[in-house]
Design a protein around this motif. Structure first.
Motif, mmCIF file in Angstrom:
data_model
loop_
_atom_site.group_PDB
_atom_site.id
_atom_site.type_symbol
_atom_site.label_atom_id
_atom_site.label_comp_id
_atom_site.label_asym_id
_atom_site.label_seq_id
_atom_site.Cartn_x
_atom_site.Cartn_y
_atom_site.Cartn_z
ATOM 1 N N HIS A 332 2.178 26.347 36.890
ATOM 2 C CA HIS A 332 3.059 27.478 37.193
ATOM 3 C C HIS A 332 2.225 28.781 37.360
ATOM 4 N N LYS A 333 0.931 28.657 37.938
ATOM 5 C CA LYS A 333 0.216 29.705 38.200
ATOM 6 C C LYS A 333 0.391 30.185 39.573
ATOM 7 N N GLU A 334 -0.316 31.074 40.126
ATOM 8 C CA GLU A 334 -0.373 31.524 41.622
ATOM 9 C C GLU A 334 -0.512 30.323 42.422
ATOM 10 N N SER A 335 -1.038 29.411 42.094
ATOM 11 C CA SER A 335 -0.856 28.031 42.722
ATOM 12 C C SER A 335 -0.892 26.899 41.711
ATOM 13 N N ASP A 336 -0.798 25.871 42.281
ATOM 14 C CA ASP A 336 -0.860 24.645 41.220
ATOM 15 C C ASP A 336 -2.109 24.486 41.144
ATOM 16 N N ARG A 337 -2.988 24.957 39.969
ATOM 17 C CA ARG A 337 -4.428 25.302 40.313
ATOM 18 C C ARG A 337 -5.009 23.675 39.838
ATOM 19 N N GLY A 338 -4.311 22.788 39.313
ATOM 20 C CA GLY A 338 -5.138 21.328 39.226
ATOM 21 C C GLY A 338 -5.316 20.816 40.714
ATOM 22 N N LEU A 339 -4.129 20.702 41.506
ATOM 23 C CA LEU A 339 -4.292 20.290 42.933
ATOM 24 C C LEU A 339 -5.100 21.082 43.795
ATOM 25 N N SER A 376 -10.465 27.993 50.625
ATOM 26 C CA SER A 376 -9.144 28.782 50.643
ATOM 27 C C SER A 376 -8.784 29.093 49.236
ATOM 28 N N SER A 377 -8.639 30.646 49.177
ATOM 29 C CA SER A 377 -8.186 30.957 47.747
ATOM 30 C C SER A 377 -6.872 30.633 47.377
ATOM 31 N N HIS A 378 -5.922 30.070 48.596
ATOM 32 C CA HIS A 378 -4.592 29.709 48.193
ATOM 33 C C HIS A 378 -3.680 30.899 47.640
ATOM 34 N N ASN A 379 -4.323 32.151 47.970
ATOM 35 C CA ASN A 379 -3.723 33.239 47.735
ATOM 36 C C ASN A 379 -3.711 33.557 46.130
ATOM 37 N N ILE A 383 -9.045 31.338 41.947
ATOM 38 C CA ILE A 383 -9.341 30.518 42.773
ATOM 39 C C ILE A 383 -10.576 31.237 43.747
ATOM 40 N N ALA A 384 -10.106 32.418 44.154
ATOM 41 C CA ALA A 384 -11.225 33.168 45.038
ATOM 42 C C ALA A 384 -12.356 33.086 44.456
ATOM 43 N N MET A 385 -12.187 33.811 43.150
ATOM 44 C CA MET A 385 -13.346 34.051 42.319
ATOM 45 C C MET A 385 -14.084 33.003 41.950
ATOM 46 N N ALA A 386 -13.539 31.774 41.694
ATOM 47 C CA ALA A 386 -14.387 30.480 41.276
ATOM 48 C C ALA A 386 -15.032 30.131 42.280
ATOM 49 N N MET A 387 -14.505 29.897 43.577
ATOM 50 C CA MET A 387 -15.072 29.398 44.613
ATOM 51 C C MET A 387 -16.087 30.260 45.217
ATOM 52 N N ILE A 392 -24.165 29.982 44.964
ATOM 53 C CA ILE A 392 -25.236 29.801 43.884
ATOM 54 C C ILE A 392 -25.997 28.425 44.149
ATOM 55 N N GLY A 393 -27.105 28.820 44.936
ATOM 56 C CA GLY A 393 -28.012 27.350 45.179
ATOM 57 C C GLY A 393 -27.591 26.706 46.340
ATOM 58 N N ALA A 394 -26.835 27.568 47.263
ATOM 59 C CA ALA A 394 -26.181 26.895 48.521
ATOM 60 C C ALA A 394 -27.231 27.041 49.503
ATOM 61 N N GLU A 395 -27.307 26.081 50.438
ATOM 62 C CA GLU A 395 -28.335 26.339 51.606
ATOM 63 C C GLU A 395 -27.812 27.032 52.695
ATOM 64 N N LYS A 396 -26.437 27.106 52.839
ATOM 65 C CA LYS A 396 -25.776 27.923 53.890
ATOM 66 C C LYS A 396 -24.693 28.851 53.140
ATOM 67 N N PRO A 397 -24.255 29.929 54.057
ATOM 68 C CA PRO A 397 -23.326 30.717 53.500
ATOM 69 C C PRO A 397 -21.956 30.002 53.318
ATOM 70 N N ILE A 398 -21.007 30.556 52.355
ATOM 71 C CA ILE A 398 -19.797 30.220 52.339
ATOM 72 C C ILE A 398 -18.836 31.361 52.796
ATOM 73 N N PHE A 399 -17.438 30.880 52.939
ATOM 74 C CA PHE A 399 -16.553 31.792 53.290
ATOM 75 C C PHE A 399 -15.164 31.700 52.478
ATOM 76 N N ILE A 400 -14.893 32.618 52.097
ATOM 77 C CA ILE A 400 -13.469 32.648 51.188
ATOM 78 C C ILE A 400 -12.201 33.096 52.178
ATOM 79 N N GLU A 401 -11.088 32.312 52.152
ATOM 80 C CA GLU A 401 -9.910 32.623 53.133
ATOM 81 C C GLU A 401 -9.246 33.315 52.045
ATOM 82 N N ASN A 402 -8.290 34.545 52.542
ATOM 83 C CA ASN A 402 -7.371 35.122 51.676
ATOM 84 C C ASN A 402 -8.351 35.861 50.514
ATOM 85 N N ALA A 403 -9.303 36.298 51.018
ATOM 86 C CA ALA A 403 -10.385 36.769 49.918
ATOM 87 C C ALA A 403 -9.693 37.842 49.026
#
Length: 420
Positions: A332-339, A376-379, A383-387, A392-403
């Motif tokens: 019952h959070k902003e998204s079903d955070r487990g899924l 996806s942040s799933h709004n 989730i946006a902050m966690a992703m 950190i340590g990635a080889e390529k940039p990442i993107f956050i949707e609905n950042a």
């Protein structure tokens, strides 16, 4: 759709002043609105949830003056009006449940509206609780909007605390201002640290509330806040948790603005990162977190479910099987955070197994991001902050949707993350 590009982070090393707690801020604004004297709330962060709480209290007749990071109350809410009342809680779960309880102060029609994901979240606990007090409620299949009517005619009630403690927070704040004494019996209360926060802040405002084992709460009626209040909001441990984990998996960080003696339940993030091998040290009022040898861990997050997103990333960077308890708190959070976490972590080869009340994370030591990856942040702000931490340590940039979902709680997160 708002998309944020996060460049590769080879290491974490820097200092951040943590924004103030939105949980304390919303409670303080609610109490300020009930005051008959002047109130100054200092060190406020302009997050969406805090702005929503101020707007609600102002719609009930209170008057504030905003001065930089301070809020000055010049007039409390008006309880004399007989006009219909309508409040808009935006996307704030705490404000929706907390300020629904304010309907107990009024006999006339009291509408509770919201926006975005909050309109899809069940309000059954709120509805059942208000009916206990004698209210009549219309709803959209147990969801917003709520139309609340009738007198507050009962003062010994029983409510369910298994889904959220936020409605109980609202009842505790309102009860001293009812005409009669109130007894609230609570079944299966979760998130007890948040109720400790509420009671702590009520005492600061001069209000009395009795508590027996977090099962029975008693409040004298006809209390008032007559003394001037000057209150400084402490730093937000929920916001800090992401930077604590960033240091634990990527280097070191100094965090300022936090209270070592905080009532905030999410302060236990320090226990979790130490279980995972990080070094934690206080130097005067500054918190130092430093990476050491990462290891899998087991942690019970039942009382602090907002820690799941950063804890899952922490587990992803630890090679082996980690277990986090309290999965049932995430539906019952902003998204079903487990899924949501399961879906997003799969993009970097991290398997999450969802059991009855446990999440098992099979960390691979260093999530492999060898090509540009979009999360996806799933709004959902957490989730946006966690992703973002997967940079950190990635080889390529990442993107956050609905950042821009981070505006809900930590508007400067990306800026702060990029400075360390």
């Amino acid at each position: 759709m708002n998309v944020m590009k996060i460049q590769i982070k080879n290491k974490i090393d820097g200092e951040v002043n943590i924004p103030s707690s939105k949980s304390y801020a919303q409670r303080a604004i609610a109490l300020a609105g009930l005051s008959q004297s002047t109130v100054i709330i200092r060190n406020l962060t302009n997050s969406d949830d805090v702005i929503a709480a101020q707007g609600i209290i102002e719609s009930l007749g209170a008057r504030f003056i905003r001065k930089n990071g301070e809020l000055h109350l010049s007039k409390g809410i008006s309880r004399d009006s007989t006009k219909e009342i309508s409040i808009n809680c935006k996307e704030s779960g705490l404000s929706t449940r907390l300020f629904s309880a304010f309907s107990l102060l009024f006999d006339q029609e009291f509408q509770v509206n919201g926006e975005g994901s909050i309109t899809q979240r069940t309000m059954e606990m709120v509805i059942d609780g208000l009916k206990e007090f004698g209210k009549d409620i219309q709803s959209n299949d147990f969801k917003l909007p709520l139309i609340i009517e009738g007198e507050t005619s009962k003062h010994e009630v029983e409510i369910d605390g298994s889904i959220s403690s936020q409605f109980l927070t609202g009842l505790l704040i309102v009860a001293p201002f009812l005409k009669a004494d109130t007894q609230i019996n609570v079944l299966n209360l979760k998130s007890k640290p948040y109720i400790k926060m509420t009671i702590d802040l009520m005492h600061h405002f001069g209000l009395e509330v009795g508590n027996k084992d977090f099962k029975i709460f008693n409040s004298k009626g006809n209390q008032s806040i007559n003394k001037p209040i000057d209150y400084k909001v402490e730093g937000d441990w929920s916001a800090a948790s992401f930077l604590v984990v960033a240091a634990a998996i990527g280097g070191k960080v100094k965090l300022t603005g936090l209270s070592a003696n905080s009532r905030q339940g999410d302060k236990v993030i320090l226990d979790a990162v130490q279980l995972a091998g990080a070094n934690v040290k206080w130097e005067n009022e500054d918190l130092l977190i430093e990476k050491n040898k990462l290891q899998p861990f087991e942690f019970d997050a039942t009382e602090c479910p907002d820690l799941f997103p950063p804890l899952v990333v922490l587990a992803a960077y630890a090679k082996g099987k980690s277990v986090i308890k309290g999965l049932n708190r995430l539906k019952h959070k902003e998204s079903d955070r487990g899924l949501t976490l399961q879906e997003e972590c799969a993009k970097v080869g991290v398997k999450l197994e969802l059991l009855e009340d446990e999440m098992i994370i099979y960390g691979n030591g260093q999530p492999i991001i060898s090509e540009e990856t979009t999360f996806s942040s799933h709004n959902d702000h957490r989730i946006a902050m966690a992703m973002t931490l997967f940079s950190i340590g990635a080889e390529k940039p990442i993107f956050i949707e609905n950042a821009n979902a981070i505006e809900k709680s930590y508007p400067d997160f990306y800026k702060d993350f990029l400075t360390i």
